[in-house]
Design a protein around this motif. Sequence first.
Motif: not given
Lengths: 104, 399, 301
Positions: A83-94
């Motif tokens: 994503c060019p604007t870092k709009a998506i982050t990966m967040v821990d499932e917990s």
Amino acid sequence: MGTRKYRRKTSHSEHGPGDGGRTGSWRVERPVLDPSLCIPCKRNKEACFICWLFCPEVVVSRTIPPTFDLEYCKGCGICAEECPTKAITMVDESKFSDREKHQE
Amino acid sequence: MHIIENGNVAAALGVKLCRAGVIAAYPITPQTPLTEKLSEYVESGDMKAEYIPVESEHSALAVCIAASSAGARVFTATSANGLLYMHEQVQWASGARLPIVMCVVNRAVGAPWNVWNDQQDSISQRDTGWIQIYCSDHQQIIDTVIKAYWLAEKVSIPVMVCYDGYILSHTYMPFDVPDQNTVDAFLPPFQPPYALDPDEPANLNTVTLPDVRLDVRGELAHGYMEIRYLLQEDLRLALSDAAEAEKRFAQYFGRGGDPYIEPYRCEDADFIAVGLGSLTYQLRTCVDQLRQEGICVGVMGVRYYRPFPDTIIAGALKGKKGVIVFEKALSYGYEGALASDLKSALYEHLAGTGSLPPVQNFIAGIGGREIRTEDLTRMLRAATQGRVSQEPFWIGLKL
Amino acid sequence: MQVKTNILRLPTQEFVHPGTRACTGCGLAIAYRIGLKALGKDTILVVPPSCLTVLQGLFPVASTKLPCLNVTFASTAAAASGVLATLKVRGNDHTTVAAWAGDGGTGDIGLQALSGAAERGDNFIYFCYDNEGYMNTGVQRSGTTPIGAITANTPFKGKMQQKKDVPAIMAAHKLSYVAACSAAYPLDLYDKIKNCLHLPGTKYFHIHIPCPPGWGYDPRHGIKIGRLAVETGYYDLYEIVNGQFRLTAASEKLLEKRKLTPVREYFHAQSRFKVLTDEQISDIQSHIDAKWANYYKKDEC
């Protein structure tokens, strides 16, 4: 109750989702979108969609905003990385209370 | 129309009459003139087909498998090491339930190299789930090719039409060429249960599981074991379809007999010689000679080797004083394959009934070693007088 | 009329379902998905045993919405010829036959059949997805595994031999079209497919496929690593149209930029290259530099 009446005598597969089961159960982190950073969201028109382009699993929708099919998303993180604007982050499932929903 | 031509041409004419749409060709002695003839038919426009000169036998059968899966009637031919090279595909074709017809022009297998006739090549493929028919003369070759397509398409199982290299492939005999219109009536265009189609997409022959599994419609689909069982079941049922093919052929073309066996002077015989292919016709001369000497023998050619017509064979040999199996191949490490299968059939049907005949096994003509009629006669005579050997006896060995 | 697409003009129709058995972040899944968009509905696929077999699903469920024939390992191109023959004999000149095979199934066991089909000029499109190893069976080395790569059967010393240049072998067949692509550049792949379908004979595509378990990286970096391969000048995107070679997309841009990212960045991003020595990397760098010096010279003419 056996398979005697099955319509084919060969290995003949018809298409459908989830051959690998609920592959959403594979992931340890899930993509989360911040619409304030997402280009199509900000412009309110079709634009970018790089997350949709690169998703290996066909779980990112080409919509405004893009959504993620958590039934099947394996959490690879490619959408977040590209994503060019870092709009998506990966967040821990917990962090999510609905995580059991996607277990086998 | 009666002509005089060689066995390879007889086969090629059969394929032409059956309107095969895709032909894969790779040269190997002694099959080569067959596919050369087909190339003449295709290039002259006599035959409307795609002729694919492949780069190996493995690819030849691959082309046939794929073309058949897409809905065409297909053909290829091979011998010996070519057949061995395509073995993986031979197994594939039957598991995929494709009505491929392939001529195997019987030749010895390497190592070491040998281009002459024996039957080790096709015999080594007997476990692959193909129907196997052995021809004894040119009329049988052309007729069997035609019947093979009808049978293959009826039961969705591939058919190997076998005939002896050189002895049949390269010799000239008179035979009748059926007329095209009658063949068209006997063998309608190929209607596969499924052909690859973008409008009806399916994924064929993909990985199966050990166990059964639900499909996309929620129905329980076979596992690998069921698919293989159905092949076996349909192969055994094909015995009656073979009889139907014979009967139907006789209705259209006015000739044909027992599909499974070809008996000669067997009814009142005490001893029966058994063989596959042209050898059985040579044995008729021995039978006639021994009959003159007062020895009551007959000879039975086995035409359908797979599926094995165990009931018929046991019935024909029941109560005989002796059975003498002559073979041009063997299952190394034990004995002739036909002898083994035949003994198994006899045991299965006749054990304990008091009418179980003893069986002797002779091996002849390996690598094209000349099979002299006087040698056959001598061994057959000796076999009627007692057991010649505990192990299979190799006629004409020069050790 | 040359197609040059962008993301927004890419067809939205999907030909693959989600929930496949492919690995998390599989590079093939990306190339396959976009490749099928270029091929369209009127296509029959041919696939040998490979990662794609698994991605496509186990009986009785298929993940691809197109008809597909699974074939034996060595016979992909022959099978494609066979399907094509049937289409011809039935007068169908519109359905595309597309073979998708791995690098092993193309450059090793499948090379004979592919060469035969190419020589015959059989009119289908052949995709070799090159993840640089027999990945489906657990990361064993193949002909296209690069030198120095640790694999399951080159576990300590890494592969001792060079990467086999399969596109060059196919170009020697004088095909109308040979292309080198990458999963990291899906639009380049899409355009090339669209632009070659009308050309006669066998069309050959070699697609570089980053593979997380096989190459040793966090799946999220797959595209970045695919890009690094190109930006370092190590793997080039090109097409050869009737014998005429030209670099495309990001590789073409490097001709103008005249600056390559040092190849050690590409190697250091993957754990499979951990036994590659500095000397070896330096050696590879000089080969890349020489190759590109040649490109620059040709470009000036």
